[in-house]
Enzyme design. Sequence first.
Site, PDB file in Angstrom:
ATOM      1  N   THR A   1     -38.712  27.562 -11.835  1.00 14.18           N
ATOM      2  CA  THR A   1     -39.094  26.208 -11.416  1.00 14.18           C
ATOM      3  C   THR A   1     -39.290  25.456 -12.728  1.00 14.18           C
ATOM      4  O   THR A   1     -39.741  26.055 -13.717  1.00 14.18           O
ATOM      5  CB  THR A   1     -40.405  26.176 -10.599  1.00 14.18           C
ATOM      6  OG1 THR A   1     -41.459  26.681 -11.421  1.00 14.18           O
ATOM      7  CG2 THR A   1     -40.305  27.012  -9.328  1.00 14.18           C
TER       8      THR A   1
ATOM      9  N   SER B   1     -11.647  25.644 -28.168  1.00 11.97           N
ATOM     10  CA  SER B   1     -11.804  24.400 -28.913  1.00 11.97           C
ATOM     11  C   SER B   1     -10.651  24.289 -29.906  1.00 11.97           C
ATOM     12  O   SER B   1     -10.141  25.296 -30.393  1.00 11.97           O
ATOM     13  CB  SER B   1     -13.143  24.420 -29.645  1.00 11.97           C
ATOM     14  OG  SER B   1     -13.098  23.604 -30.791  1.00 11.97           O
TER      15      SER B   1
ATOM     16  N   LYS C   1      -8.098   3.768   1.903  1.00  9.57           N
ATOM     17  CA  LYS C   1      -7.280   4.962   1.692  1.00  9.57           C
ATOM     18  C   LYS C   1      -7.391   5.537   0.278  1.00  9.57           C
ATOM     19  O   LYS C   1      -7.591   6.742   0.117  1.00  9.57           O
ATOM     20  CB  LYS C   1      -5.819   4.667   2.056  1.00  9.57           C
ATOM     21  CG  LYS C   1      -5.607   4.669   3.575  1.00  9.57           C
ATOM     22  CD  LYS C   1      -4.256   4.175   3.996  1.00  9.57           C
ATOM     23  CE  LYS C   1      -4.136   2.680   3.968  1.00  9.57           C
ATOM     24  NZ  LYS C   1      -5.115   1.975   4.842  1.00  9.57           N
TER      25      LYS C   1
ATOM     26  N   SER D   1       0.826  -1.214   0.000  1.00 14.51           N
ATOM     27  CA  SER D   1       0.000   0.000   0.000  1.00 14.51           C
ATOM     28  C   SER D   1       0.858   1.261   0.000  1.00 14.51           C
ATOM     29  O   SER D   1       0.338   2.366   0.105  1.00 14.51           O
ATOM     30  CB  SER D   1      -0.934   0.004   1.226  1.00 14.51           C
ATOM     31  OG  SER D   1      -0.188  -0.170   2.413  1.00 14.51           O
TER      32      SER D   1
ATOM     33  N   GLN E   1      -7.620  -2.033   3.678  1.00 14.74           N
ATOM     34  CA  GLN E   1      -6.546  -1.250   3.056  1.00 14.74           C
ATOM     35  C   GLN E   1      -7.095  -0.420   1.883  1.00 14.74           C
ATOM     36  O   GLN E   1      -6.519   0.594   1.506  1.00 14.74           O
ATOM     37  CB  GLN E   1      -5.438  -2.204   2.592  1.00 14.74           C
ATOM     38  CG  GLN E   1      -4.291  -1.535   1.889  1.00 14.74           C
ATOM     39  CD  GLN E   1      -3.076  -2.449   1.781  1.00 14.74           C
ATOM     40  OE1 GLN E   1      -2.401  -2.716   2.759  1.00 14.74           O
ATOM     41  NE2 GLN E   1      -2.812  -2.945   0.594  1.00 14.74           N
TER      42      GLN E   1
ATOM     43  N   ASN F   1     -15.303  27.632 -23.653  1.00 13.63           N
ATOM     44  CA  ASN F   1     -16.032  26.577 -22.933  1.00 13.63           C
ATOM     45  C   ASN F   1     -15.835  26.651 -21.418  1.00 13.63           C
ATOM     46  O   ASN F   1     -14.741  26.920 -20.949  1.00 13.63           O
ATOM     47  CB  ASN F   1     -15.575  25.200 -23.426  1.00 13.63           C
ATOM     48  CG  ASN F   1     -15.886  24.985 -24.898  1.00 13.63           C
ATOM     49  OD1 ASN F   1     -16.875  25.513 -25.409  1.00 13.63           O
ATOM     50  ND2 ASN F   1     -15.037  24.237 -25.576  1.00 13.63           N
TER      51      ASN F   1
ATOM     52  N   TYR G   1      -9.827  -6.443  12.153  1.00 11.33           N
ATOM     53  CA  TYR G   1      -9.161  -5.975  10.928  1.00 11.33           C
ATOM     54  C   TYR G   1      -9.211  -7.039   9.833  1.00 11.33           C
ATOM     55  O   TYR G   1      -9.036  -8.232  10.077  1.00 11.33           O
ATOM     56  CB  TYR G   1      -7.695  -5.607  11.222  1.00 11.33           C
ATOM     57  CG  TYR G   1      -6.961  -5.136   9.972  1.00 11.33           C
ATOM     58  CD1 TYR G   1      -7.053  -3.810   9.545  1.00 11.33           C
ATOM     59  CD2 TYR G   1      -6.216  -6.023   9.199  1.00 11.33           C
ATOM     60  CE1 TYR G   1      -6.418  -3.384   8.390  1.00 11.33           C
ATOM     61  CE2 TYR G   1      -5.570  -5.598   8.037  1.00 11.33           C
ATOM     62  CZ  TYR G   1      -5.674  -4.281   7.640  1.00 11.33           C
ATOM     63  OH  TYR G   1      -5.056  -3.858   6.501  1.00 11.33           O
TER      64      TYR G   1
ATOM     65  N   LYS H   1     -15.279  29.254 -29.915  1.00 13.30           N
ATOM     66  CA  LYS H   1     -15.706  28.661 -28.646  1.00 13.30           C
ATOM     67  C   LYS H   1     -14.971  29.184 -27.425  1.00 13.30           C
ATOM     68  O   LYS H   1     -13.778  29.455 -27.460  1.00 13.30           O
ATOM     69  CB  LYS H   1     -15.504  27.142 -28.718  1.00 13.30           C
ATOM     70  CG  LYS H   1     -16.393  26.479 -29.763  1.00 13.30           C
ATOM     71  CD  LYS H   1     -17.752  26.212 -29.214  1.00 13.30           C
ATOM     72  CE  LYS H   1     -17.639  24.975 -28.367  1.00 13.30           C
ATOM     73  NZ  LYS H   1     -18.883  24.300 -28.186  1.00 13.30           N
TER      74      LYS H   1
ATOM     75  N   ASN I   1      -2.381  -2.637  13.021  1.00 13.75           N
ATOM     76  CA  ASN I   1      -3.832  -2.410  12.936  1.00 13.75           C
ATOM     77  C   ASN I   1      -4.274  -1.172  13.704  1.00 13.75           C
ATOM     78  O   ASN I   1      -5.072  -0.376  13.212  1.00 13.75           O
ATOM     79  CB  ASN I   1      -4.592  -3.647  13.419  1.00 13.75           C
ATOM     80  CG  ASN I   1      -4.329  -4.852  12.534  1.00 13.75           C
ATOM     81  OD1 ASN I   1      -3.735  -4.716  11.466  1.00 13.75           O
ATOM     82  ND2 ASN I   1      -4.734  -6.033  12.968  1.00 13.75           N
TER      83      ASN I   1
HETATM   84  N1  ARG Z   1      -1.319  -1.346   4.934  1.00 18.70           N
HETATM   85  C1  ARG Z   1      -2.269  -1.817   5.861  1.00 18.70           C
HETATM   86  C2  ARG Z   1      -3.578  -1.060   5.679  1.00 18.70           C
HETATM   87  O1  ARG Z   1      -3.547  -0.064   5.065  1.00 18.70           O
HETATM   88  C3  ARG Z   1      -1.776  -1.618   7.259  1.00 18.70           C
HETATM   89  C4  ARG Z   1      -2.351  -2.578   8.263  1.00 18.70           C
HETATM   90  C5  ARG Z   1      -1.863  -3.928   7.962  1.00 18.70           C
HETATM   91  N2  ARG Z   1      -2.170  -4.863   8.986  1.00 18.70           N
HETATM   92  C6  ARG Z   1      -2.055  -6.156   8.774  1.00 18.70           C
HETATM   93  N3  ARG Z   1      -2.364  -6.934   9.743  1.00 18.70           N
HETATM   94  N4  ARG Z   1      -1.735  -6.663   7.626  1.00 18.70           N
HETATM   95  O2  ARG Z   1      -4.614  -1.460   6.116  1.00 18.70           O
END
Ligand code: ARG
Length: 457
Positions: A155, A277, A325, A23, A322, A285, A317, A283, A110
Amino acid sequence: MAKMWAGRFSKEVDETVNAFNSSIAFDARMYRQDITGSIAHATMLADCGIIPAEDKAAIIEGLQSILEDLESGALLIDPTAEDIHMFVEAELTKRIGDAGKRLHTARSRNDQVALDIRLTLRDEIAEIRALIAKLVQTLVRLAEQHTMTILPGYTHLQRAQPVTLAHHLMAYVWMLLRDDARLEDTAARMNYCPLGAGALAGTTYPINRKQTAELLGFTAPVANSLDAVSDRDFCVEMASALSLLMVHLSRFSEEIILWCSWEFKFIELDDAYATGSSIMPQKKNPDVTELIRGKTGRVIGDLTTLLTMLKGLPLAYNKDMQEDKEAIFDAIDNVKLCLKTFDPMLATMRVNTENMRAAAAKGFINATDCADYLVKKGLPFRDAYKITGGLVAKCIELGLTLETLPMTEYRAACELFAEDVYEAISLETCLNGRISEGGPSAKAVAEQIALAKAAMK
Ligand code: ARG
């Protein structure tokens, strides 16, 4: 990079799985919050006698140097790292040795990630609220300049009754003030600290959750460790508040798009906020507003992503989480972009007051006032309504307006009409007669503006 959890594994993780699992590409932006959280955690661990004071000092110094180097660009984030938490911890241990390995005592990724997102969203909400406040100020300033700029209120997109540009703009001010209040609520409900929940079931170490909560500016620790690590309600709440904010910007954008068309020509955008354009030389826009309208779908999509991701998850969890985000950060980034372009675009647009007025003068938007004129002379409203409808039909037949229809036609329709009808149905009379609270008269709008200013503090 060797995994910190490699202990029970006999093989390295497959390269594709590694990339799939990582991630870092989207959580690296939380490095500041991750480091802030770790400094608070290390401070608490030492104060509770769980790690030695020298280790705490080394950890804090190490984390601060990492922060500095990340900000200056001296340290680059390793794109093959699993996530920002692992990256920072590995870099710390590289820099300070064994003390770095003590940082993760009584903590799990977590509770760490749950903390980092809360800290990040708290900062983002503050930024977005400042952008909303700026837009509201621009709208109020414009409204103050246009309390006598008459345009038709619609309206069904049919001309209905006269309003002013000030009144119209203030409608959006109230929507934005509600958006702001929703974000404020979200931040308050989110402001509880998950740190100390561990992986899911707390810890056997004698930690002090109140201390970390306080150090990080939270109201209190989250009361339940399972909830602390599995709750993403605040992401949903924020995405929902942002979706509604975008819906407001999108409705406004749609009006701007209509207003700059040749059919309306109520406003003209500054050249800096319009585009041309590649083929049609004439134009100009309103791309900014079209993009805002388009991006609204995307932010609503982010909300849907979050709700759908969470709906079947067992406690606590799960890696599905993940996915939170990318969705919430996408919503945040797009909302910020939209607010940052929309505000100066409105501040620089030219208002064509004559065209607004000309549109208000056509379309019989004083017909209700004409009927009210008869009511004031004693006729029941339904009868007055019917007579006025007949007059409108007559005007259409003769190519006239109620203002230009001769007195003979008025008298033929109803004996109660006299010369003073022309004054009673003039746009200014129609507008300034609407003195009811929240109405469009200059006086009522001035009161409304004062109310909005008080709400803005
Ligand atoms: N990258 C993970 C997330 O965004 C962090 C938490 C990971 N925890 C785990 N037990 N794999 O959720």
